[in-house]
Design an enzyme around this catalytic site. Structure first.
Site, short mmCIF file in Angstrom:
data_model
loop_
_atom_site.label_atom_id
_atom_site.label_comp_id
_atom_site.label_asym_id
_atom_site.label_seq_id
_atom_site.Cartn_x
_atom_site.Cartn_y
_atom_site.Cartn_z
N GLY A 1 0.80 -1.21 0.00
CA GLY A 1 0.00 0.00 0.00
C GLY A 1 0.84 1.26 0.00
N ARG A 2 2.11 1.11 0.35
CA ARG A 2 2.97 2.29 0.33
C ARG A 2 4.40 1.92 -0.04
NH1 ARG A 2 3.85 3.77 6.67
NH2 ARG A 2 3.52 1.70 7.53
N LYS B 1 9.86 2.22 0.71
CA LYS B 1 8.69 2.21 1.59
C LYS B 1 8.32 3.64 1.94
CE LYS B 1 6.91 0.14 5.86
NZ LYS B 1 7.15 -0.91 6.85
N GLY C 1 -0.24 6.14 1.51
CA GLY C 1 0.96 5.65 0.82
C GLY C 1 2.26 6.19 1.37
N ARG D 1 5.75 -12.73 0.80
CA ARG D 1 5.25 -13.02 2.16
C ARG D 1 4.33 -14.24 2.14
NH1 ARG D 1 5.01 -7.49 4.03
NH2 ARG D 1 6.40 -6.35 2.63
N ASP E 1 0.87 -11.44 6.60
CA ASP E 1 1.42 -10.57 5.54
C ASP E 1 2.77 -10.00 5.97
OD1 ASP E 1 -0.54 -9.30 7.37
OD2 ASP E 1 0.16 -7.45 6.48
N ASN E 2 3.15 -10.20 7.23
CA ASN E 2 4.44 -9.71 7.71
C ASN E 2 5.41 -10.86 7.95
OD1 ASN E 2 3.52 -7.09 7.61
ND2 ASN E 2 2.96 -7.00 9.77
P1 AMP Z 1 1.49 -3.12 8.24
O1 AMP Z 1 0.64 -3.19 9.44
O2 AMP Z 1 2.45 -1.95 8.21
O3 AMP Z 1 2.15 -4.40 7.90
O4 AMP Z 1 0.51 -2.78 7.03
C1 AMP Z 1 -0.62 -3.55 6.71
C2 AMP Z 1 -1.13 -3.12 5.38
O5 AMP Z 1 -1.49 -1.74 5.41
C3 AMP Z 1 -0.16 -3.27 4.23
O6 AMP Z 1 -0.88 -3.66 3.12
C4 AMP Z 1 0.40 -1.87 4.06
O7 AMP Z 1 0.87 -1.63 2.77
C5 AMP Z 1 -0.83 -1.03 4.39
N1 AMP Z 1 -0.45 0.30 4.86
C6 AMP Z 1 0.04 0.64 6.07
N2 AMP Z 1 0.24 1.97 6.15
C7 AMP Z 1 -0.12 2.50 4.97
C8 AMP Z 1 -0.15 3.82 4.41
N3 AMP Z 1 0.23 4.88 5.11
N4 AMP Z 1 -0.58 3.96 3.15
C9 AMP Z 1 -0.99 2.90 2.43
N5 AMP Z 1 -1.00 1.65 2.89
C10 AMP Z 1 -0.58 1.44 4.13
MG MG Z 2 3.19 -5.20 6.59
#
Ligand code: AMP
Ligand code: MG
Length: 539
Positions: A116-117, A137, A150, A214, A284-285
């Site tokens: 997402g970013r 990122k 993003g 992942r 996903d992590n």
């Molecule tokens: P995370 O918890 O950081 O692993 O993120 C979980 C999901 O949310 C992933 O698909 C990320 O790409 C998305 N995500 C987190 N923060 C953002 C952001 N600021 N903009 C877009 N997508 C995000």
């Molecule tokens: Mg993540």
């Protein structure tokens, strides 16, 4: 709209980067190349370019990662480098994209997530013939951004940048970080989700890894019953990242899953060794290569507490607490097994591999604990109890895990091992040494006596035992409060501490007497301060 120009760099080391974009070449693409939110079917990725920013500025770079990419230090300080690694300019050969994946978040299936970013720039092959994927990122919205912007803020980017490199030098498998750049733009975040959003500086980290695939990258296809792309991604992963397993077949799929189970176990054993809590072990992590990935609200154990998690979102349930990480990794592997089941169609080999995870973890954990204690070999007859008692002893009073193990090195068996204050060399590990009761002291002494007797029987020479212990018990870890201090300064435009921490963490097992201040236990002011003991997912 601003666009990314393709740059013909004047700098020789930048123009020498050799791109070979296997991932996009061999895997199914989303036919739509617009940058609009959508569900993406039967595709591993969508083409998307980073969104340019106004004023890139370098905060720090890792010279080891630069070396991996055959980049000179001077290059990393150049304006061209900043333009490229913030996402403003592309190099010839880059073919940017965001990947599609799903995931279980806190135990619940969350559907499509995706980058997402993060924007992947492509893969380079270095002079040693190694393949490294580059990913920015915080580089702007993608078709997977859902409701978010993003972008990434400076504080979370400092944390990711420093921890990636610290973990590497600690010997923990991890994605790497090449650079940390400010975007010159502000980002709006409600840090504690309590209706108080604030403007914060935006930043971009360039992450580097053989692959960013992942568990969730496979799960998304299984969930959508898209078996052909699932097979393509599995085959590609085996051929690219596990080539020693041979040509993909049902038998090779099984071996591959076993290998993933083994690597995941090894990663978790390292986390348990150094006191690392990931904080968000969603599927996903979880990297398919067994690398630590996605540094969000992670933390380091200060006082030894297996129930601790730094993640405020998880404070209630404690799903991802330190002591639960081995079980959670297994739970995640079960989800991966379910996802690849359609390719194997037999439960038994997958179950066997999951059992192998347990066995491998148990065995590896025992060896790791023996190493931490400076024992030649783990002897179940004595050491299971010894370690169970140690776990209890470390929780009697607040005991700094890192300092405790490091100071244990200095304890040497004597003829009697029965001094009344065997623990004197360990005093520094206690958060309130003056509050140790007589009973506590007797309990600690009791354990140390048993331990020293065990060491004496073990028969390693003092020097050898100490050398071995120092190689697995770091003196320096990326203490939560130190990173927060570095962030505070960075937000004021002073990047000195970010770079000092990067430097100290290059040799976490060395004494570095000049850096003693970075080996100190958490000061009282940091006990309840946001960013030190508790973090939210907001980043
Ligand atoms: P995370 O918890 O950081 O692993 O993120 C979980 C999901 O949310 C992933 O698909 C990320 O790409 C998305 N995500 C987190 N923060 C953002 C952001 N600021 N903009 C877009 N997508 C995000
Ligand atoms: Mg993540």
């Amino acid at each position: 709209m601003k666009t990314n120009m393709v740059l013909q760099p004047a700098d020789l080391s930048l123009s020498a980067l050799k791109f070979d974009n296997c991932f996009v070449r061999e895997l199914p693409a989303d036919p739509d190349s617009s940058n609009q939110l959508r569900q993406v079917h039967s595709a591993c990725y969508s083409r998307v370019t980073p969104t340019p920013v106004v004023a890139p500025q370098l905060v720090a770079f890792s010279q080891e990662v630069a070396e991996l990419l055959n980049l000179k230090n001077e290059t990393c300080k150049s304006k061209e480098f900043a333009q490229i690694f913030v996402g403003n300019k592309l190099l010839l050969g880059m073919d940017p994209y965001a990947t599609c994946y799903g995931g279980h978040q806190f135990g619940n299936w969350a559907g499509q997530l995706g980058d997402g970013r993060a924007v992947n720039l492509g893969e380079i092959v270095n002079k040693q013939g190694e393949r490294w994927a580059l990913q920015l990122k915080g580089a702007g919205p993608t078709p997977y951004s859902r409701r978010a912007d993003g972008r990434a803020v400076l504080r979370s980017s400092v944390r990711e940048f420093l921890c990636s490199e610290a973990m590497h030098h600690l010997g923990v498998p991890t994605t790497r970080a090449l650079s940390l750049l400010l975007t010159g733009e502000q980002v709006n975040r409600d840090m504690f989700y309590d209706g108080h959003p604030q403007e914060e500086p935006g930043a971009v980290v360039c992450r580097v890894a053989p692959s960013f695939t992942r568990f969730g990258s496979f799960q998304i296809f299984a969930w959508r019953n898209e078996i052909e792309p699932l097979r393509q991604l599995v085959d590609y992963t085996i051929q690219t990242d596990f080539p020693h397993l041979g040509k993909p077949s049902t038998a090779v799929y099984q071996q591959w899953f076993e290998t993933v189970c083994r690597r995941t176990a090894e990663m978790i054993i390292h986390w348990m060794r150094v006191g690392f809590v990931h904080g968000v072990m969603n599927t996903d992590n979880m990297s398919i290569l067994g690398l630590t990935i996605d540094y969000g609200p992670y933390g380091w154990l200060e006082n030894y507490d297996p129930d601790w998690t730094p993640n405020t979102t998880d404070a209630q349930g404690g799903r991802y607490r330190f002591g639960h990480q081995p079980q959670i990794a297994l739970w995640n592997l079960v989800q991966l097994a379910n996802a690849i089941y359609p390719l194997i169609e037999q439960a038994e080999p997958l179950e066997a591999a999951l059992q192998l995870y347990n066995d491998h973890y148990q065995q590896g954990w025992r060896e790791m604990m023996a190493q931490k204690l400076g024992l030649k070999k783990f002897e179940p007859a004595t050491d299971l109890l010894l370690i169970a008692e140690l776990e209890k002893m470390l929780q009697l009073v607040e005991t700094d895990m890192t300092i405790f193990y490091r100071k244990l090195v200095d304890l040497v068996p004597t003829d009697s091992n029965d001094g009344a204050d065997l623990f004197a060399p360990l005093l520094d590990a206690y958060y309130q040494p003056e509050d140790l009761s007589e009973k506590n002291k007797a309990q600690i002494n009791g354990w140390l006596r048993t331990y020293l007797n065990r060491v004496a029987q073990d028969g390693l020479s003092v020097d050898e035992r100490q050398e071995r212990m120092k190689a697995v018990n770091p003196k320096y870890v990326l203490r939560n409060y130190l990173v927060q201090l570095a962030i505070d300064k960075a937000e004021d435009g002073d990047y000195g501490l970010v770079n000092d921490l990067l430097q100290v963490m290059r040799q976490p097992y060395a004494e570095q007497p000049e850096n003693e201040e970075f080996a100190q236990k958490r000061p009282e002011w940091a006990r309840h301060r946001a960013g030190c003991s508790m973090l939210s997912c907001s980043s």
